[in-house]
Write a protein that holds these residues in place. Structure first.
Motif, PDB file in Angstrom:
ATOM      1  N   ARG A 332       0.718  -1.263  -0.144  1.00 43.61           N
ATOM      2  CA  ARG A 332       0.089  -0.096  -0.300  1.00 43.61           C
ATOM      3  C   ARG A 332       0.939   0.898  -0.477  1.00 43.61           C
ATOM      4  O   ARG A 332       1.885   0.927   0.690  1.00 43.61           O
ATOM      5  CB  ARG A 332      -0.646  -0.378   0.941  1.00 43.61           C
ATOM      6  CG  ARG A 332      -1.729   1.517   0.840  1.00 43.61           C
ATOM      7  CD  ARG A 332      -3.411   1.130   2.563  1.00 43.61           C
ATOM      8  NE  ARG A 332      -2.593   1.280   3.609  1.00 43.61           N
ATOM      9  CZ  ARG A 332      -2.353   2.153   4.568  1.00 43.61           C
ATOM     10  NH1 ARG A 332      -3.274   3.406   3.370  1.00 43.61           N
ATOM     11  NH2 ARG A 332      -2.566   2.022   6.128  1.00 43.61           N
ATOM     12  N   LEU A 333       0.345   2.126  -0.698  1.00 39.54           N
ATOM     13  CA  LEU A 333       1.363   3.827  -0.555  1.00 39.54           C
ATOM     14  C   LEU A 333       0.348   4.898  -0.462  1.00 39.54           C
ATOM     15  O   LEU A 333      -0.678   4.765  -0.735  1.00 39.54           O
ATOM     16  CB  LEU A 333       1.556   4.055  -2.429  1.00 39.54           C
ATOM     17  CG  LEU A 333       2.479   2.834  -2.910  1.00 39.54           C
ATOM     18  CD1 LEU A 333       1.655   3.015  -4.580  1.00 39.54           C
ATOM     19  CD2 LEU A 333       3.892   3.250  -2.578  1.00 39.54           C
ATOM     20  N   LEU A 338       2.262   9.280  -6.667  1.00 42.82           N
ATOM     21  CA  LEU A 338       1.087   7.627  -6.553  1.00 42.82           C
ATOM     22  C   LEU A 338       1.392   7.442  -8.346  1.00 42.82           C
ATOM     23  O   LEU A 338       1.743   5.944  -8.345  1.00 42.82           O
ATOM     24  CB  LEU A 338      -0.437   7.794  -6.166  1.00 42.82           C
ATOM     25  CG  LEU A 338      -0.732   8.485  -4.622  1.00 42.82           C
ATOM     26  CD1 LEU A 338      -2.309   8.357  -3.926  1.00 42.82           C
ATOM     27  CD2 LEU A 338      -0.203   7.025  -3.741  1.00 42.82           C
ATOM     28  N   ALA A 339       0.992   8.132  -9.114  1.00 43.85           N
ATOM     29  CA  ALA A 339       1.220   7.282 -10.034  1.00 43.85           C
ATOM     30  C   ALA A 339       2.597   6.891 -10.593  1.00 43.85           C
ATOM     31  O   ALA A 339       3.332   6.024 -11.044  1.00 43.85           O
ATOM     32  CB  ALA A 339       1.418   8.457 -11.202  1.00 43.85           C
ATOM     33  N   TYR A 340       3.846   8.037 -10.356  1.00 45.85           N
ATOM     34  CA  TYR A 340       4.911   7.344 -10.534  1.00 45.85           C
ATOM     35  C   TYR A 340       5.500   6.667  -9.331  1.00 45.85           C
ATOM     36  O   TYR A 340       6.134   5.381 -10.295  1.00 45.85           O
ATOM     37  CB  TYR A 340       6.215   9.073 -10.131  1.00 45.85           C
ATOM     38  CG  TYR A 340       7.619   8.707 -10.044  1.00 45.85           C
ATOM     39  CD1 TYR A 340       8.111   8.391 -10.895  1.00 45.85           C
ATOM     40  CD2 TYR A 340       8.141   8.119  -8.830  1.00 45.85           C
ATOM     41  CE1 TYR A 340       9.936   8.459 -11.199  1.00 45.85           C
ATOM     42  CE2 TYR A 340       9.458   7.571  -8.584  1.00 45.85           C
ATOM     43  CZ  TYR A 340      10.638   7.826  -9.512  1.00 45.85           C
ATOM     44  OH  TYR A 340      11.052   7.635 -10.002  1.00 45.85           O
ATOM     45  N   VAL A 343       3.643   3.107 -10.853  1.00 45.75           N
ATOM     46  CA  VAL A 343       4.352   2.594 -12.204  1.00 45.75           C
ATOM     47  C   VAL A 343       6.218   2.146 -11.898  1.00 45.75           C
ATOM     48  O   VAL A 343       6.576   1.135 -11.966  1.00 45.75           O
ATOM     49  CB  VAL A 343       5.028   3.605 -12.954  1.00 45.75           C
ATOM     50  CG1 VAL A 343       6.001   3.072 -14.488  1.00 45.75           C
ATOM     51  CG2 VAL A 343       3.880   4.506 -13.622  1.00 45.75           C
ATOM     52  N   GLU A 344       6.934   2.819 -11.081  1.00 48.57           N
ATOM     53  CA  GLU A 344       8.204   2.313 -10.328  1.00 48.57           C
ATOM     54  C   GLU A 344       8.116   1.010  -9.770  1.00 48.57           C
ATOM     55  O   GLU A 344       8.758   0.001  -9.934  1.00 48.57           O
ATOM     56  CB  GLU A 344       8.537   3.392  -9.655  1.00 48.57           C
ATOM     57  CG  GLU A 344       9.620   4.617 -10.537  1.00 48.57           C
ATOM     58  CD  GLU A 344      10.315   3.815 -11.574  1.00 48.57           C
ATOM     59  OE1 GLU A 344      11.346   3.049 -11.291  1.00 48.57           O
ATOM     60  OE2 GLU A 344       9.685   4.642 -12.805  1.00 48.57           O
ATOM     61  N   THR A 345       7.256   0.533  -8.864  1.00 40.62           N
ATOM     62  CA  THR A 345       7.342  -0.188  -8.088  1.00 40.62           C
ATOM     63  C   THR A 345       6.801  -1.717  -9.007  1.00 40.62           C
ATOM     64  O   THR A 345       7.422  -2.891  -8.652  1.00 40.62           O
ATOM     65  CB  THR A 345       5.658  -0.594  -6.620  1.00 40.62           C
ATOM     66  OG1 THR A 345       6.080   0.826  -5.853  1.00 40.62           O
ATOM     67  CG2 THR A 345       5.605  -1.786  -6.567  1.00 40.62           C
ATOM     68  N   ARG A 346       5.754  -1.758  -9.742  1.00 38.37           N
ATOM     69  CA  ARG A 346       5.544  -2.328 -10.814  1.00 38.37           C
ATOM     70  C   ARG A 346       6.737  -2.865 -11.767  1.00 38.37           C
ATOM     71  O   ARG A 346       6.573  -4.181 -12.190  1.00 38.37           O
ATOM     72  CB  ARG A 346       4.193  -2.693 -11.139  1.00 38.37           C
ATOM     73  CG  ARG A 346       3.909  -2.922 -12.885  1.00 38.37           C
ATOM     74  CD  ARG A 346       3.195  -3.670 -12.271  1.00 38.37           C
ATOM     75  NE  ARG A 346       1.956  -3.736 -11.643  1.00 38.37           N
ATOM     76  CZ  ARG A 346       1.388  -3.804 -10.507  1.00 38.37           C
ATOM     77  NH1 ARG A 346       1.402  -5.887  -9.951  1.00 38.37           N
ATOM     78  NH2 ARG A 346       0.227  -3.525  -9.328  1.00 38.37           N
ATOM     79  N   ASN A 381      -5.576   8.462 -13.652  1.00 42.19           N
ATOM     80  CA  ASN A 381      -6.017   8.255 -14.736  1.00 42.19           C
ATOM     81  C   ASN A 381      -5.736   8.211 -16.062  1.00 42.19           C
ATOM     82  O   ASN A 381      -4.633   8.069 -16.829  1.00 42.19           O
ATOM     83  CB  ASN A 381      -7.257   7.221 -15.168  1.00 42.19           C
ATOM     84  CG  ASN A 381      -8.207   6.860 -14.907  1.00 42.19           C
ATOM     85  OD1 ASN A 381      -7.111   6.170 -13.486  1.00 42.19           O
ATOM     86  ND2 ASN A 381      -9.488   6.857 -14.060  1.00 42.19           N
ATOM     87  N   LYS A 382      -5.489  10.137 -16.065  1.00 42.45           N
ATOM     88  CA  LYS A 382      -4.736  10.485 -17.307  1.00 42.45           C
ATOM     89  C   LYS A 382      -3.199  10.650 -17.033  1.00 42.45           C
ATOM     90  O   LYS A 382      -2.410  10.551 -18.201  1.00 42.45           O
ATOM     91  CB  LYS A 382      -5.079  11.984 -16.975  1.00 42.45           C
ATOM     92  CG  LYS A 382      -6.994  12.395 -17.107  1.00 42.45           C
ATOM     93  CD  LYS A 382      -7.171  13.463 -16.684  1.00 42.45           C
ATOM     94  CE  LYS A 382      -8.735  13.788 -17.419  1.00 42.45           C
ATOM     95  NZ  LYS A 382      -8.991  15.185 -17.079  1.00 42.45           N
ATOM     96  N   GLN A 383      -2.825  10.475 -15.758  1.00 40.88           N
ATOM     97  CA  GLN A 383      -1.110  10.504 -16.499  1.00 40.88           C
ATOM     98  C   GLN A 383      -0.851   9.356 -15.956  1.00 40.88           C
ATOM     99  O   GLN A 383       0.458   8.732 -16.489  1.00 40.88           O
ATOM    100  CB  GLN A 383      -0.705  10.809 -15.137  1.00 40.88           C
ATOM    101  CG  GLN A 383      -1.097  12.210 -14.403  1.00 40.88           C
ATOM    102  CD  GLN A 383      -0.281  11.847 -12.601  1.00 40.88           C
ATOM    103  OE1 GLN A 383       0.307  11.932 -12.112  1.00 40.88           O
ATOM    104  NE2 GLN A 383      -1.596  12.977 -11.842  1.00 40.88           N
ATOM    105  N   GLY A 384      -1.504   7.689 -16.053  1.00 43.12           N
ATOM    106  CA  GLY A 384      -0.890   6.427 -16.342  1.00 43.12           C
ATOM    107  C   GLY A 384      -0.842   6.169 -15.258  1.00 43.12           C
ATOM    108  O   GLY A 384       0.506   6.543 -14.154  1.00 43.12           O
TER     109      GLY A 384
END
Length: 560
Positions: A332-333, A338-340, A343-346, A381-384
């Motif tokens: 959990r973050l 949160l977007a960045y 993505v980096e965690t994934r 959602n827009k940032q990815g």
């Protein structure tokens, strides 16, 4: 949930067959004083038994949108099933209304809702302004006493359910939505209601244990930052941890596995270059939590540093669990970008899977929290992003974007005589008389318009063209040829009538119904920004009658 039968009994209810109220605070005294003062005036004038019809509706959809989800019906039915003014209530009312006659208090002690009828749109339906959510018929004094409790039970319930549904729409079907709002809600009652109606509006689970027990809502939770910072190092675990019933009874072996995996991650050329030494406190906390919950290990990774400590520490513990035959859930973050970070965690999870051959590790769950709302989820959602689940609290349960829905309870008929409430503000003019309400569907299966008719008018028929009119704007009208016609108001409390009563569905059935109705609406009506207004209309006959009664009731001015 037990279904109340026509005489007020319920399968699975109390020992006397009557369903118990969800909240013991909701009693006949949970009302405004003027309901009792009006009841006395009705009684004094001999009007208290006059047969009245009231509509409960709202004038404008919340949150700048064009739809609302109806919530609170079951609680209203439970309220009238248990409606009884007790001797203690009477003693208190005597103290605050000392000039009222004894006969009035004797009357109050004798009343119940056996002569009240309630017709309503099913709970969980998408609903629109001006259309009655509920129609309540009965002796005017008794129905007047129901006004404030019904408004209290419906206003917040519908607002929270709608808020939850809007979050579901913006998050999408594939994401898990978790309600985390109990600590930020307006008191314990608000917290319980928020959990109930958030689930009804499309959330998947709650952190609220009491709501889970009361309503059968799935409950979820992990640990806090305090848990992480309470540990000093792995030596604490070796000294104090009790044997586990889940099979992790060799604490030393598991701690050794964790340490070995962390070393392997640090030594990896593709992984170790991204971080140095991780937090010993955090590693110990994760290890301890995994020992306690090896089948459901989900770690909060932002106590110190997400990418330099939290994620590597989690991965070391998760890999150790994997060696022992368990599978971790994820992370959990709760802060940061949160977007960045997601993505980096994934990317890190996929790198772990590729480096060590642990199948499925790259799909580890990522949950995000931290004061999320519609706007922030839309921005993500827009940032990815790579978030699988959103934990939402404050903005959901407090309905931060709008304080109240603004339902009203208006008299529309008494003793079969239609009544109208006029105003210089046309949006506050009521639609008189006892009505039937229909939803008309088009060729593509979407609802086109809701239409109200007089009770004695023939209803719309499939394939037959009819004229739909705006109730107050003469120029707004359209012909509709419905492909499906749905009557909206159904009998949920028949009183002494012989009408068949609708059973109350379970909370899970209402949730499914809500999701189905959201999916059936035309997308442009449901979008977050600049939604297309949904049409609410009346029949030509009702339109003519509204304006006839309006002219009849409005005083005629005189120019001097």
């Amino acid at each position: 949930m037990a279904a109340v039968t026509a005489n007020g009994s319920a399968r699975g209810g109390g020992s006397d067959g009557v369903p118990r109220p969800t909240n013991p605070m909701v009693t006949p005294l949970l009302t405004d004083l003027y309901q009792f003062t009006m009841a006395y005036a009705y009684w004094k004038a001999g009007k208290h038994l006059d047969r009245a019809v009231f509509d409960l509706y709202f004038r404008k959809s919340p949150f700048g949108g064009e739809f609302t989800i109806f919530g609170g019906l079951e609680e209203c039915i439970r309220f009238i099933a248990n409606f009884k003014i007790t001797e203690d209530d009477i003693r208190f009312l005597r103290s605050v209304m000392p000039t009222c006659e004894d006969g009035f208090f004797e009357y109050l002690s004798s009343i119940d809702c056996s002569d009240v009828e309630v017709y309503a749109i099913p709970e969980g339906y998408v609903v629109f302004p001006k259309v009655p959510l509920m129609r309540i018929e009965g002796p005017v004094a008794v129905v007047q006493l129901l006004e404030t409790p019904f408004l209290s039970l419906v206003n917040y319930a519908s607002l929270v359910t709608t808020n939850a549904a809007r979050h579901r729409l913006i998050a999408g079907k594939s994401k898990n939505l978790l309600e985390f709002g109990l600590r930020r809600a307006q008191g314990p009652d608000g917290g319980i209601s928020a959990s109930r109606y958030s689930y009804m509006g499309g959330f998947d689970a709650t952190s609220n244990v009491a709501a889970g027990r009361l309503f059968g809502i799935p409950i979820r939770g992990t640990h806090s930052h305090a848990f992480v910072s309470s540990f000093m190092g792995l030596e604490e675990i070796l000294d104090k941890t009790l044997p586990s019933s889940d099979g992790l009874n060799k604490c030393e072996d598991f701690v050794s596995l964790v340490q070995n995996w962390l070393t392997r991650i640090q030594d990896s050329s593709s992984l170790g270059s991204t971080f140095g030494e991780t937090s010993h406190s955090e590693l110990a906390a994760f290890t301890s939590y995994a020992l306690a919950f090896p089948n459901s290990f989900l770690a909060l990774v932002d106590t110190y540093d997400v990418m330099r400590s939290g994620v590597p520490n989690f991965c070391a513990v998760a890999l150790a669990l994997n060696d022992m035959g368990y599978k971790a859930v994820g992370i959990r973050l709760d802060s940061g970008d949160l977007a960045y970070l997601s993505v980096e965690t994934r990317k890190f999870f996929h790198a772990i899977e590729g480096e060590f051959g642990v199948v499925g590790f790259g799909k580890m769950n990522i949950t995000a929290s931290n004061d999320l709302n519609e706007e922030t989820i839309d921005a993500l959602n827009k940032q990815g992003h790579e978030v699988d689940a959103f934990g939402i609290g404050t903005y959901l349960v407090t309905c931060y974007a709008q304080a109240a829905l603004g339902c009203v309870f208006k008299l529309v008929e008494i003793n079969k005589q239609p009544r109208i409430k006029l105003s210089e503000d046309v949006t506050k003019v009521s639609i008189p008389c006892k009505k039937k309400c229909y939803r008309l569907y088009g060729k593509e299966g979407y609802p086109l318009v809701d239409i109200m008719t007089g009770e004695d008018e023939p209803g719309p028929k499939v394939g037959e063209r009819l004229l739909c009119r705006h109730p107050f704007n003469e120029s707004k009208r359209a012909y509709v040829v419905p492909q499906q016609v749905e009557e909206l108001l159904r009998c949920y409390w028949p009183g002494n009538s012989a009408k068949q009563r609708e059973e109350l569905p379970s909370i899970h059935e209402i949730r499914s119904q809500c999701i189905r109705h959201l999916e059936r609406m035309r997308p442009d009506h449901m979008r977050r920004l600049n939604p297309t207004p949904y049409k609410v209309s009346v029949s030509p006959e009702l339109y003519d009658f509204i304006h006839f009664l309006w002219l009849n009731e409005a005083p005629v001015g005189e120019l001097q």
